[in-house]
Design a protein around this motif. Structure first.
Motif, PDB file in Angstrom:
ATOM      1  N   ALA A 113      29.536  -9.948  20.556  1.00 25.20           N
ATOM      2  CA  ALA A 113      29.292 -10.122  19.125  1.00 25.20           C
ATOM      3  C   ALA A 113      30.260  -9.276  18.298  1.00 25.20           C
ATOM      4  N   VAL A 114      30.527  -8.058  18.743  1.00 24.05           N
ATOM      5  CA  VAL A 114      31.511  -7.213  18.061  1.00 24.05           C
ATOM      6  C   VAL A 114      32.890  -7.857  18.116  1.00 24.05           C
ATOM      7  N   HIS A 115      33.266  -8.341  19.282  1.00 18.93           N
ATOM      8  CA  HIS A 115      34.596  -8.910  19.467  1.00 18.93           C
ATOM      9  C   HIS A 115      34.813 -10.203  18.697  1.00 18.93           C
ATOM     10  N   ARG A 116      33.750 -10.848  18.298  1.00 18.40           N
ATOM     11  CA  ARG A 116      33.910 -12.089  17.540  1.00 18.40           C
ATOM     12  C   ARG A 116      34.384 -11.847  16.119  1.00 18.40           C
ATOM     13  N   LEU A 117      34.292 -10.609  15.658  1.00 18.71           N
ATOM     14  CA  LEU A 117      34.623 -10.293  14.269  1.00 18.71           C
ATOM     15  C   LEU A 117      35.966  -9.597  14.150  1.00 18.71           C
ATOM     16  N   LYS A 118      36.574  -9.746  12.983  1.00 13.55           N
ATOM     17  CA  LYS A 118      37.781  -9.006  12.654  1.00 13.55           C
ATOM     18  C   LYS A 118      37.416  -7.860  11.716  1.00 13.55           C
ATOM     19  N   GLY A 119      38.068  -6.714  11.930  1.00 16.07           N
ATOM     20  CA  GLY A 119      37.770  -5.526  11.154  1.00 16.07           C
ATOM     21  C   GLY A 119      38.545  -5.448   9.861  1.00 16.07           C
ATOM     22  N   ALA A 120      38.567  -4.240   9.301  1.00 15.88           N
ATOM     23  CA  ALA A 120      39.125  -4.025   7.961  1.00 15.88           C
ATOM     24  C   ALA A 120      40.607  -4.367   7.862  1.00 15.88           C
ATOM     25  N   HIS A 121      41.317  -4.337   8.985  1.00 12.51           N
ATOM     26  CA  HIS A 121      42.746  -4.642   8.978  1.00 12.51           C
ATOM     27  C   HIS A 121      43.055  -6.026   9.530  1.00 12.51           C
ATOM     28  N   GLY A 122      42.034  -6.871   9.580  1.00 13.37           N
ATOM     29  CA  GLY A 122      42.255  -8.256   9.960  1.00 13.37           C
ATOM     30  C   GLY A 122      42.458  -8.493  11.438  1.00 13.37           C
ATOM     31  N   GLU A 123      42.123  -7.507  12.262  1.00 11.48           N
ATOM     32  CA  GLU A 123      42.259  -7.642  13.705  1.00 11.48           C
ATOM     33  C   GLU A 123      40.899  -7.514  14.371  1.00 11.48           C
ATOM     34  N   ARG A 124      40.793  -8.038  15.573  1.00  8.79           N
ATOM     35  CA  ARG A 124      39.527  -8.036  16.284  1.00  8.79           C
ATOM     36  C   ARG A 124      38.913  -6.641  16.342  1.00  8.79           C
ATOM     37  N   LEU A 125      37.618  -6.550  16.053  1.00  8.36           N
ATOM     38  CA  LEU A 125      36.934  -5.269  16.153  1.00  8.36           C
ATOM     39  C   LEU A 125      37.016  -4.725  17.574  1.00  8.36           C
ATOM     40  N   TRP A 126      37.224  -3.432  17.647  1.00  8.98           N
ATOM     41  CA  TRP A 126      37.319  -2.692  18.908  1.00  8.98           C
ATOM     42  C   TRP A 126      35.974  -2.018  19.155  1.00  8.98           C
ATOM     43  N   ILE A 127      35.633  -1.818  20.423  1.00  4.78           N
ATOM     44  CA  ILE A 127      34.381  -1.121  20.739  1.00  4.78           C
ATOM     45  C   ILE A 127      34.628  -0.094  21.849  1.00  4.78           C
ATOM     46  N   SER A 128      34.412   1.179  21.505  1.00  2.94           N
ATOM     47  CA  SER A 128      34.448   2.271  22.478  1.00  2.94           C
ATOM     48  C   SER A 128      33.050   2.839  22.595  1.00  2.94           C
ATOM     49  N   THR A 129      32.588   3.034  23.808  1.00  6.51           N
ATOM     50  CA  THR A 129      31.213   3.492  24.010  1.00  6.51           C
ATOM     51  C   THR A 129      31.185   4.916  24.561  1.00  6.51           C
ATOM     52  N   TRP A 130      30.106   5.625  24.281  1.00  2.00           N
ATOM     53  CA  TRP A 130      29.952   7.036  24.661  1.00  2.00           C
ATOM     54  C   TRP A 130      28.534   7.262  25.158  1.00  2.00           C
ATOM     55  N   THR A 131      28.263   8.353  25.820  1.00  3.21           N
ATOM     56  CA  THR A 131      29.174   9.211  26.551  1.00  3.21           C
ATOM     57  C   THR A 131      28.899   8.895  28.020  1.00  3.21           C
ATOM     58  N   VAL A 132      29.856   8.256  28.670  1.00  2.00           N
ATOM     59  CA  VAL A 132      29.694   7.755  30.036  1.00  2.00           C
ATOM     60  C   VAL A 132      30.332   8.752  30.995  1.00  2.00           C
ATOM     61  N   ASN A 133      29.515   9.316  31.902  1.00  2.00           N
ATOM     62  CA  ASN A 133      30.010  10.413  32.739  1.00  2.00           C
ATOM     63  C   ASN A 133      29.948  10.161  34.236  1.00  2.00           C
ATOM     64  N   ASP A 134      29.547   8.961  34.645  1.00  2.00           N
ATOM     65  CA  ASP A 134      29.460   8.688  36.076  1.00  2.00           C
ATOM     66  C   ASP A 134      30.063   7.326  36.379  1.00  2.00           C
ATOM     67  N   ALA A 135      30.373   7.132  37.650  1.00  2.31           N
ATOM     68  CA  ALA A 135      31.061   5.908  38.059  1.00  2.31           C
ATOM     69  C   ALA A 135      30.220   4.661  37.831  1.00  2.31           C
ATOM     70  N   ALA A 136      28.922   4.758  38.108  1.00  2.00           N
ATOM     71  CA  ALA A 136      28.056   3.590  37.936  1.00  2.00           C
ATOM     72  C   ALA A 136      27.996   3.168  36.472  1.00  2.00           C
ATOM     73  N   GLY A 137      27.862   4.158  35.589  1.00  3.28           N
ATOM     74  CA  GLY A 137      27.829   3.848  34.162  1.00  3.28           C
ATOM     75  C   GLY A 137      29.144   3.262  33.684  1.00  3.28           C
ATOM     76  N   ALA A 138      30.242   3.789  34.212  1.00  2.00           N
ATOM     77  CA  ALA A 138      31.553   3.269  33.833  1.00  2.00           C
ATOM     78  C   ALA A 138      31.724   1.832  34.279  1.00  2.00           C
ATOM     79  N   ALA A 139      31.301   1.535  35.507  1.00  2.00           N
ATOM     80  CA  ALA A 139      31.405   0.167  36.005  1.00  2.00           C
ATOM     81  C   ALA A 139      30.547  -0.783  35.175  1.00  2.00           C
ATOM     82  N   ARG A 140      29.380  -0.282  34.766  1.00  2.00           N
ATOM     83  CA  ARG A 140      28.457  -1.110  33.971  1.00  2.00           C
ATOM     84  C   ARG A 140      29.075  -1.503  32.632  1.00  2.00           C
ATOM     85  N   VAL A 141      29.577  -0.527  31.876  1.00  2.00           N
ATOM     86  CA  VAL A 141      30.118  -0.860  30.552  1.00  2.00           C
ATOM     87  C   VAL A 141      31.462  -1.568  30.666  1.00  2.00           C
ATOM     88  N   ASN A 142      32.193  -1.289  31.737  1.00  2.00           N
ATOM     89  CA  ASN A 142      33.425  -2.030  31.979  1.00  2.00           C
ATOM     90  C   ASN A 142      33.111  -3.512  32.160  1.00  2.00           C
TER      91      ASN A 142
END
Length: 297
Positions: A248-277
């Motif tokens: 849903a985030v990626h479907r939208l364009k942000g303030a500069h007319g480009e696809r919205l970016w999404i960075s997630t926090w705070t992922v500290n283990d391999a399983a969590g990283a694989a999940r959000v990846n």
């Protein structure tokens, strides 16, 4: 474990320094790849408060260690002292990460806004993390910016608790300008400003519309278009997202007319990283960036 001279080589080998955030911070080739593929082939890994699992958070030592480990992007937190200096600390109190309680026992609850920059400069911001780090200091934003530049790194700057510091957006932009961080190179390739405060993000966008901005939080999908009007990134907690939300985030364009970016926090283990990846996030913010890098590389 990590030799400083090898930092640039490690970053180049891993492609870390080549990964640029979308929005005005991205080059055309990166934009094309993101727009075509929907995301980078792997998420950008950002060192949260520096390499904060291994060195005291938000200190020069933490960003130096992140550089030694090959990480181009570091995240920090900015607040304002009693006399108007901007310093890099996460909590609005000095109690957890410095010896303020011992040094100034009568000044509970040791709020940053109640201390001068000179007083804060005398505090030990490393011993709480381990004897090895004794004597580390709370850096001013100026000191922090200079070190990030010296290291060849890039900065995800969080304006922390802006409701406590009216006008901190203008102050932050002033320091960035005075330290050379609002030239074309830094604005396009090395700087993102984010906050949990929507009004704070709006203020930065209004005062410097060329800067890439991020909103920290998980707005309802129905509200995302209103955020896209003033920000380039939606940066939520990893516990609050799903593949559907990322899409849903990626479907939208942000303030500069480009696809919205999404960075997630705070992922500290391999399983969590694989999940959000698997969700397709563009960036992962981590205290253990090496663990995350190994999991998604």
């Amino acid at each position: 474990m990590y030799a400083r001279p090898a930092a640039a080589t490690a970053a180049a080998a891993l492609g870390v320094s080549a990964l640029l955030l979308p929005g005005p911070a991205a080059e055309a080739t990166t934009q094309t790849a993101a727009q075509t593929a929907g995301r980078h082939c792997e998420p950008l890994v950002i060192a949260h408060r520096g390499a904060s699992a291994y060195a005291p958070e938000n200190t020069i030592a933490a960003i130096d260690l992140a550089a030694d480990m090959g990480f181009a992007w570091v995240e920090n937190d900015v607040q304002r002292t009693k006399d108007g200096e901007l310093v890099v600390v996460h909590d609005d109190s000095l109690a957890r990460t410095t010896d303020a309680e011992q040094r100034f026992p009568s000044r509970a609850p040791w709020k940053i806004k109640d201390f001068t920059a000179a007083e804060i400069a005398t505090l030990d911001a490393g011993s709480w993390f381990g004897a090895k780090w004794a004597g580390a200091r709370v850096p001013t934003l100026r000191q922090y910016l200079n070190r990030v530049d010296e290291n060849g790194q890039k900065l995800l700057l969080e304006i922390k608790k802006p409701e406590l510091y009216p006008g901190i957006e203008k102050d932050t932009l002033r320091v960035l300008r005075e330290e050379g961080w609002l030239d074309r190179l830094h604005v396009k390739h090395k700087l993102v400003i984010q906050s949990f405060g929507a009004d704070s993000v709006k203020a930065v966008h209004q005062q410097r519309p060329d800067i890439t901005t991020g909103f920290l939080g998980t707005p309802a999908v129905a509200d995302l278009p209103s955020y896209a009007a003033f920000t380039d990134q939606i940066n939520p907690s990893h516990t609050s997202i799903s593949a559907e939300y990322v899409a849903a985030v990626h479907r939208l364009k942000g303030a500069h007319g480009e696809r919205l970016w999404i960075s997630t926090w705070t992922v500290n283990d391999a399983a969590g990283a694989a999940r959000v990846n698997g969700f397709g996030v563009d960036g992962i913010i981590s205290n253990n960036p090496d663990v995350v890098r190994d999991a998604v590389d």
